[in-house]
Every structure is written in structure tokens, then in C-alpha cells.
Scaffold this motif. Sequence first.
Motif, PDB file in Angstrom:
ATOM      1  N   ARG A  28       0.813  -1.220   0.000  1.00 56.44           N
ATOM      2  CA  ARG A  28       0.000   0.000   0.000  1.00 56.44           C
ATOM      3  C   ARG A  28       0.846   1.270   0.000  1.00 56.44           C
ATOM      4  NH1 ARG A  28      -4.545   1.698   4.412  1.00 56.44           N
ATOM      5  NH2 ARG A  28      -5.449   3.361   3.184  1.00 56.44           N
ATOM      6  N   GLU A  29       1.942   1.257   0.766  1.00 54.23           N
ATOM      7  CA  GLU A  29       2.783   2.439   0.847  1.00 54.23           C
ATOM      8  C   GLU A  29       3.270   2.878  -0.535  1.00 54.23           C
ATOM      9  OE1 GLU A  29       3.029   0.299   4.776  1.00 54.23           O
ATOM     10  OE2 GLU A  29       3.127  -0.278   2.668  1.00 54.23           O
ATOM     11  N   ILE A  33       2.550   6.262  -2.803  1.00 52.62           N
ATOM     12  CA  ILE A  33       3.638   7.143  -3.236  1.00 52.62           C
ATOM     13  C   ILE A  33       3.684   7.237  -4.752  1.00 52.62           C
ATOM     14  CG2 ILE A  33       6.148   7.432  -3.320  1.00 52.62           C
ATOM     15  CD1 ILE A  33       6.179   6.043  -0.509  1.00 52.62           C
ATOM     16  N   VAL A  65      10.547   1.889  -0.153  1.00 51.15           N
ATOM     17  CA  VAL A  65      10.002   2.495   1.068  1.00 51.15           C
ATOM     18  C   VAL A  65      11.129   2.840   2.025  1.00 51.15           C
ATOM     19  CG1 VAL A  65       8.615   2.063   3.135  1.00 51.15           C
ATOM     20  CG2 VAL A  65       7.712   1.466   0.902  1.00 51.15           C
ATOM     21  N   THR A  69      11.846   6.682   3.211  1.00 54.58           N
ATOM     22  CA  THR A  69      11.692   7.054   4.622  1.00 54.58           C
ATOM     23  C   THR A  69      13.019   7.334   5.297  1.00 54.58           C
ATOM     24  OG1 THR A  69      11.750   4.752   5.353  1.00 54.58           O
ATOM     25  CG2 THR A  69       9.563   5.706   4.867  1.00 54.58           C
ATOM     26  N   ARG A  90       5.466  11.265  -0.317  1.00 59.05           N
ATOM     27  CA  ARG A  90       5.433  10.336   0.804  1.00 59.05           C
ATOM     28  C   ARG A  90       4.235  10.631   1.703  1.00 59.05           C
ATOM     29  NH1 ARG A  90      10.659  10.858   3.773  1.00 59.05           N
ATOM     30  NH2 ARG A  90       9.804  12.905   4.188  1.00 59.05           N
ATOM     31  N   PHE A  93       3.033   7.675   7.002  1.00 58.81           N
ATOM     32  CA  PHE A  93       2.903   6.247   7.239  1.00 58.81           C
ATOM     33  C   PHE A  93       2.362   5.934   8.631  1.00 58.81           C
ATOM     34  CE2 PHE A  93       6.294   6.110   3.899  1.00 58.81           C
ATOM     35  CZ  PHE A  93       5.482   5.558   2.928  1.00 58.81           C
ATOM     36  N   LEU A  96      -1.300   5.570   8.299  1.00 56.76           N
ATOM     37  CA  LEU A  96      -1.667   4.325   7.625  1.00 56.76           C
ATOM     38  C   LEU A  96      -1.661   3.154   8.586  1.00 56.76           C
ATOM     39  CD1 LEU A  96       0.271   4.632   4.260  1.00 56.76           C
ATOM     40  CD2 LEU A  96      -2.159   4.915   4.640  1.00 56.76           C
ATOM     41  N   SER A  97      -0.713   3.109   9.500  1.00 61.57           N
ATOM     42  CA  SER A  97      -0.608   1.978  10.430  1.00 61.57           C
ATOM     43  C   SER A  97      -1.721   2.010  11.476  1.00 61.57           C
ATOM     44  CB  SER A  97       0.768   1.962  11.103  1.00 61.57           C
ATOM     45  OG  SER A  97       0.940   3.120  11.896  1.00 61.57           O
TER      46      SER A  97
END
Length: 99
Positions: A28-29, A33, A65, A69, A90, A93, A96-97
Amino acid sequence: MTGITRTSADLDPRRRRILFRSWHRGIREMDLILGQFAETELASLSDAELDELETIMREEDNDLVRWITGEQPLPERYATPLFSRIAAYRPDFDKLSQE
């Protein structure tokens, strides 16, 4: 943003393929992006930038990723203006978690 919102009708076949692949990465990340980057920037990229983008997209998602990051150092070959532009998309995140 969780999926394609831009129409690909006005894009040539190469850009359509890249747009699709940008949103269907595997994690997903990287969907977020590369998908957001492609939706915004793809139509204006030069052929050389498209070549570079396709090279970047051949890398493993987890490596991308980590480079974006800062978890791992960015390889010299990707210390380019295009990679910096991609990394600017970016998402947060941490949010998202929590979802």
C-alpha cells in the motif's frame, strides 16, 4: 487517496501502463507514493524521465520504502531530481498503520 482518480484517456500507451503499475505495486505504501506521483506528474514527464521512472519501478517495494523514509541510505544511482520528486509524495505512514 487509495486508488486511481485520474483518467488515462489522454495518455499514450506507455504512460497508461506506468499509471496502472504505479497504483498496483503490491504494498500500500508504494501504491500511495507512486500512484499519487504518477497521477500528478506523469503527463509532463520527458522520455528520459519515463525511462528513469520505469527503472525505479523495477526495484523492490520494500527497498523503495526504506530509501524514501530514510530507513536505509539512498543508492547513489537514485540521488536524482526525479527520485526526490517521487519521495515528496510520501504519505504519513503513521496514519496508515493506525487504520
